[in-house]
Design a protein around this motif. Structure first.
Motif, PDB file in Angstrom:
ATOM      1  N   THR A 292       4.213 -13.902 -11.168  1.00  0.00           N
ATOM      2  CA  THR A 292       5.484 -13.736 -12.056  1.00  0.00           C
ATOM      3  C   THR A 292       6.962 -12.313 -11.297  1.00  0.00           C
ATOM      4  OG1 THR A 292       4.611 -11.385 -12.828  1.00  0.00           O
ATOM      5  CG2 THR A 292       3.726 -13.585 -13.541  1.00  0.00           C
ATOM      6  N   SER A 293       7.707 -12.037 -12.171  1.00  0.00           N
ATOM      7  CA  SER A 293       8.838 -10.976 -11.705  1.00  0.00           C
ATOM      8  C   SER A 293       8.994 -10.088 -12.718  1.00  0.00           C
ATOM      9  CB  SER A 293      10.024 -11.763 -12.422  1.00  0.00           C
ATOM     10  OG  SER A 293      10.063 -11.952 -13.953  1.00  0.00           O
ATOM     11  N   LEU A 294       7.643  -9.921 -13.000  1.00  0.00           N
ATOM     12  CA  LEU A 294       6.781  -8.345 -13.622  1.00  0.00           C
ATOM     13  C   LEU A 294       7.084  -7.349 -12.235  1.00  0.00           C
ATOM     14  CD1 LEU A 294       4.053  -8.694 -15.512  1.00  0.00           C
ATOM     15  CD2 LEU A 294       5.895  -8.247 -16.332  1.00  0.00           C
ATOM     16  N   SER A 295       7.956  -6.257 -13.069  1.00  0.00           N
ATOM     17  CA  SER A 295       7.952  -5.905 -11.262  1.00  0.00           C
ATOM     18  C   SER A 295       6.324  -4.647 -11.061  1.00  0.00           C
ATOM     19  CB  SER A 295       9.058  -4.069 -11.693  1.00  0.00           C
ATOM     20  OG  SER A 295       8.343  -2.826 -13.036  1.00  0.00           O
ATOM     21  N   ILE A 296       6.346  -3.911  -9.850  1.00  0.00           N
ATOM     22  CA  ILE A 296       5.334  -2.996  -9.816  1.00  0.00           C
ATOM     23  C   ILE A 296       4.557  -1.744 -10.710  1.00  0.00           C
ATOM     24  CG2 ILE A 296       4.483  -1.680  -7.826  1.00  0.00           C
ATOM     25  CD1 ILE A 296       5.931  -3.088  -6.064  1.00  0.00           C
ATOM     26  N   ILE A 297       5.639  -1.316 -11.108  1.00  0.00           N
ATOM     27  CA  ILE A 297       5.264  -0.694 -11.962  1.00  0.00           C
ATOM     28  C   ILE A 297       4.267  -1.233 -13.286  1.00  0.00           C
ATOM     29  CG2 ILE A 297       6.540   1.339 -13.702  1.00  0.00           C
ATOM     30  CD1 ILE A 297       8.316   2.088 -11.802  1.00  0.00           C
ATOM     31  N   GLU A 298       5.181  -2.254 -14.408  1.00  0.00           N
ATOM     32  CA  GLU A 298       4.570  -3.068 -15.308  1.00  0.00           C
ATOM     33  C   GLU A 298       3.473  -3.727 -14.283  1.00  0.00           C
ATOM     34  OE1 GLU A 298       8.986  -4.915 -17.089  1.00  0.00           O
ATOM     35  OE2 GLU A 298       8.016  -5.902 -15.032  1.00  0.00           O
ATOM     36  N   VAL A 299       3.504  -4.153 -13.324  1.00  0.00           N
ATOM     37  CA  VAL A 299       2.112  -5.005 -13.836  1.00  0.00           C
ATOM     38  C   VAL A 299       0.796  -3.963 -13.386  1.00  0.00           C
ATOM     39  CG1 VAL A 299       0.507  -6.014 -11.036  1.00  0.00           C
ATOM     40  CG2 VAL A 299       2.595  -6.405 -11.798  1.00  0.00           C
ATOM     41  N   ALA A 300       1.576  -2.301 -12.825  1.00  0.00           N
ATOM     42  CA  ALA A 300       0.275  -1.311 -12.747  1.00  0.00           C
ATOM     43  C   ALA A 300      -0.826  -1.061 -14.014  1.00  0.00           C
ATOM     44  CB  ALA A 300       0.924  -0.313 -11.799  1.00  0.00           C
ATOM     45  N   GLY A 320      -5.525  -5.312   2.255  1.00  0.00           N
ATOM     46  CA  GLY A 320      -5.546  -4.451   3.644  1.00  0.00           C
ATOM     47  C   GLY A 320      -3.884  -4.615   3.167  1.00  0.00           C
ATOM     48  N   VAL A 321      -2.933  -5.353   1.912  1.00  0.00           N
ATOM     49  CA  VAL A 321      -1.606  -4.544   2.130  1.00  0.00           C
ATOM     50  C   VAL A 321      -1.118  -3.464   1.141  1.00  0.00           C
ATOM     51  CG1 VAL A 321      -1.324  -7.038   3.245  1.00  0.00           C
ATOM     52  CG2 VAL A 321      -1.756  -6.603   1.156  1.00  0.00           C
ATOM     53  N   PRO A 322      -0.183  -2.793   1.075  1.00  0.00           N
ATOM     54  CA  PRO A 322       0.439  -3.010  -0.539  1.00  0.00           C
ATOM     55  C   PRO A 322       0.936  -4.137  -1.307  1.00  0.00           C
ATOM     56  CG  PRO A 322       2.071  -2.546   1.236  1.00  0.00           C
ATOM     57  CD  PRO A 322       0.668  -3.010   2.048  1.00  0.00           C
ATOM     58  N   PRO A 323       1.032  -3.211  -2.485  1.00  0.00           N
ATOM     59  CA  PRO A 323       1.720  -4.938  -3.435  1.00  0.00           C
ATOM     60  C   PRO A 323       2.897  -4.485  -3.227  1.00  0.00           C
ATOM     61  CG  PRO A 323       0.806  -2.628  -4.305  1.00  0.00           C
ATOM     62  CD  PRO A 323       0.550  -1.749  -2.932  1.00  0.00           C
ATOM     63  N   ARG A 324       4.230  -3.534  -2.272  1.00  0.00           N
ATOM     64  CA  ARG A 324       5.244  -4.380  -1.886  1.00  0.00           C
ATOM     65  C   ARG A 324       5.230  -5.536  -1.100  1.00  0.00           C
ATOM     66  NH1 ARG A 324       6.397   0.120  -0.190  1.00  0.00           N
ATOM     67  NH2 ARG A 324       6.337  -0.169   1.823  1.00  0.00           N
ATOM     68  N   ASP A 325       4.973  -5.369  -0.280  1.00  0.00           N
ATOM     69  CA  ASP A 325       4.782  -6.324   0.923  1.00  0.00           C
ATOM     70  C   ASP A 325       4.163  -7.853   0.416  1.00  0.00           C
ATOM     71  OD1 ASP A 325       5.611  -4.366   2.382  1.00  0.00           O
ATOM     72  OD2 ASP A 325       3.748  -4.169   3.829  1.00  0.00           O
ATOM     73  N   GLU A 326       3.621  -7.391  -0.341  1.00  0.00           N
ATOM     74  CA  GLU A 326       2.608  -9.413  -1.073  1.00  0.00           C
ATOM     75  C   GLU A 326       3.605  -9.492  -2.552  1.00  0.00           C
ATOM     76  OE1 GLU A 326       0.092 -10.689  -1.091  1.00  0.00           O
ATOM     77  OE2 GLU A 326      -1.270  -9.571  -1.569  1.00  0.00           O
ATOM     78  N   ARG A 327       4.590  -8.591  -2.607  1.00  0.00           N
ATOM     79  CA  ARG A 327       5.135  -9.253  -3.592  1.00  0.00           C
ATOM     80  C   ARG A 327       6.314 -10.100  -2.631  1.00  0.00           C
ATOM     81  NH1 ARG A 327       7.473  -8.440  -8.453  1.00  0.00           N
ATOM     82  NH2 ARG A 327       5.911  -8.827  -9.533  1.00  0.00           N
ATOM     83  N   SER A 328       6.659  -9.291  -1.470  1.00  0.00           N
ATOM     84  CA  SER A 328       7.876  -9.801  -0.467  1.00  0.00           C
ATOM     85  C   SER A 328       7.145 -10.727  -0.049  1.00  0.00           C
ATOM     86  CB  SER A 328       8.513  -8.911   0.416  1.00  0.00           C
ATOM     87  OG  SER A 328       7.414  -7.999   1.163  1.00  0.00           O
ATOM     88  N   GLY A 329       5.624 -11.150   0.289  1.00  0.00           N
ATOM     89  CA  GLY A 329       5.365 -12.180   1.220  1.00  0.00           C
ATOM     90  C   GLY A 329       5.093 -12.485   2.904  1.00  0.00           C
ATOM     91  N   ARG A 330       5.593 -10.572   3.452  1.00  0.00           N
ATOM     92  CA  ARG A 330       5.419 -10.684   4.345  1.00  0.00           C
ATOM     93  C   ARG A 330       4.876 -11.308   5.168  1.00  0.00           C
ATOM     94  NH1 ARG A 330       7.924  -4.344   4.710  1.00  0.00           N
ATOM     95  NH2 ARG A 330       9.726  -4.282   2.705  1.00  0.00           N
TER      96      ARG A 330
END
Length: 379
Positions: A292-300, A320-330
């Motif tokens: 989804t396109s929900l922000s990390i704040i909204e997901v939390a 093992g990864v922060p939500p930001r990196d999960e979202r960006s698919g690094r």
């Protein structure tokens, strides 16, 4: 400049000789969706590359038509005795694998292993490889319905609940559409991530799932019907992720004490109730981040976390990864260029005494498609 040329030459030399030849061994009552999910990425890889990267054949023990679990009958390209030389062998299972695997299958698979073939299985096809002793001490994925019986019958197989597993020269997928993800991963390893991404786009497949993605095994299947109170508690947890219910309140709902509740979770799920509840919320958060396109704040917030920092801390500890990196698919690694072999036309037609692979027919018909050779690279 010289360094770049050397790097490109090394990458080209690391690629497998093409075309790679695959044999799909069909067991009685195999699942057609799993077979299609495995073959279609190969077809599209050829189409987008504009040349024959993969060639495939369907096989049965005798070469006689074989029926899928949905009742459709498939006429294989060859029998086990008349099969051409193969680079990969993939066993396609389905309903009742225990009764579908014969000594002839086992002997043939063992022979393929001695010839150093890459061996794979989809849906319940892992049963055949395990019975042949070819999965001992290998990571293995199989459809969740088959997991209990495989654990009992083949204790040396490292079974897991993942969608698919790639372990050295073995690759296994759980079934349904999971073979699509596995084949995209294998194609990406062979010919670069750009090609795998292009196939995904053609199939309108929004996210290629990784080896870390798990099957959602129904808890009822794991526990059976012996623990109705535990099943009811978990159902309540799953229905209340945004506003988690206190453990004392959960215990009252099903008429057990807090201590009994904790004992049930420790005995059957091997963790505390709070840890299990946290896992449910984090798994849901991962789905929302990826789909989804929900922000990390909204997901939390949707997953019951009172603050974003607390959510990020829990997420990193679990995945093992922060939500930001999960979202960006690094992730590490980069795509490789796809090179057309010297000369024109397709790479290598089958020998006259070999069965005809549908790969060549599909590739020939794809020449009129606008995507034909759209991802090829010329030197």
């Amino acid at each position: 400049m010289d360094t770049d040329r050397k790097t490109n030459a090394t990458a080209a030399n690391d690629r497998p000789a093409v075309p790679q030849t695959l044999g799909f061994l069909l067991l009685d009552n195999f699942t057609l969706i799993s077979l299609s999910s495995a073959i279609e990425p190969l077809r599209m890889a050829n189409q987008l590359a504009g040349r024959e990267l993969y060639r495939w054949y369907t096989l049965s023990a005798s070469g006689a038509p074989i029926r899928a679990s949905d009742g459709l009958q498939v006429t294989p390209d060859a029998s086990l005795k008349s099969a051409p030389a193969l680079d990969w062998v993939i066993v396609c299972g389905g309903v009742a694998p225990r009764s579908s695997v014969t000594p002839e299958h086992v002997n043939w698979l063992q022979g393929q292993s001695r010839q150093l073939r890459r061996l794979g299985a989809i849906c319940t096809g892992s049963w055949a490889l395990a019975r042949a002793g070819l999965l001992n001490h290998y990571e293995c994925s199989v459809h969740w319905e088959c997991m209990p019986s495989m654990k009992e019958s083949f204790p040396d197989v490292a079974l897991n609940s993942r969608l698919y597993s790639i372990d050295r020269d073995r690759f296994t997928a759980s079934g349904g559409t999971a073979p699509l993800d596995m084949m995209l991963n294998l194609i990406g390893r062979d010919h670069g991530r750009e090609l795998a991404a292009g196939i995904s786009e053609m199939f309108i497949y929004e996210r290629m799932r990784t080896e870390q993605d798990n099957q959602r095994v129904p808890l009822k299947h794991v526990l059976g019907t012996t623990q109705p109170k535990l099943l009811e508690i978990v159902s309540l947890m799953e229905s209340n992720l945004e506003e988690p219910i206190e453990l004392d309140e959960l215990a009252r709902y099903v008429s057990v004490s807090r201590r009994q509740l904790e004992r049930l979770f420790q005995k059957y799920l091997h963790c505390t109730p709070s840890r299990y509840y946290l896992k449910l919320r984090l798994v849901r958060a991962r789905q929302l981040l990826k789909q989804t396109s929900l922000s990390i704040i909204e997901v939390a917030a949707v997953c019951g976390f009172v603050s974003t920092p607390h959510f990020s801390k829990c997420y990193r500890e679990y995945f093992g990864v922060p939500p930001r990196d999960e979202r960006s698919g690094r992730s590490s690694g980069s795509g490789q260029n796809i090179e057309r072999p010297p000369g024109s036309g397709f790479a290598g037609a089958p020998l006259s005494d070999d069965p005809v692979s549908g790969a060549l027919l599909a590739l020939a018909s794809a020449q009129g498609e606008p995507t034909f050779a759209s991802l090829s690279r010329l030197n």
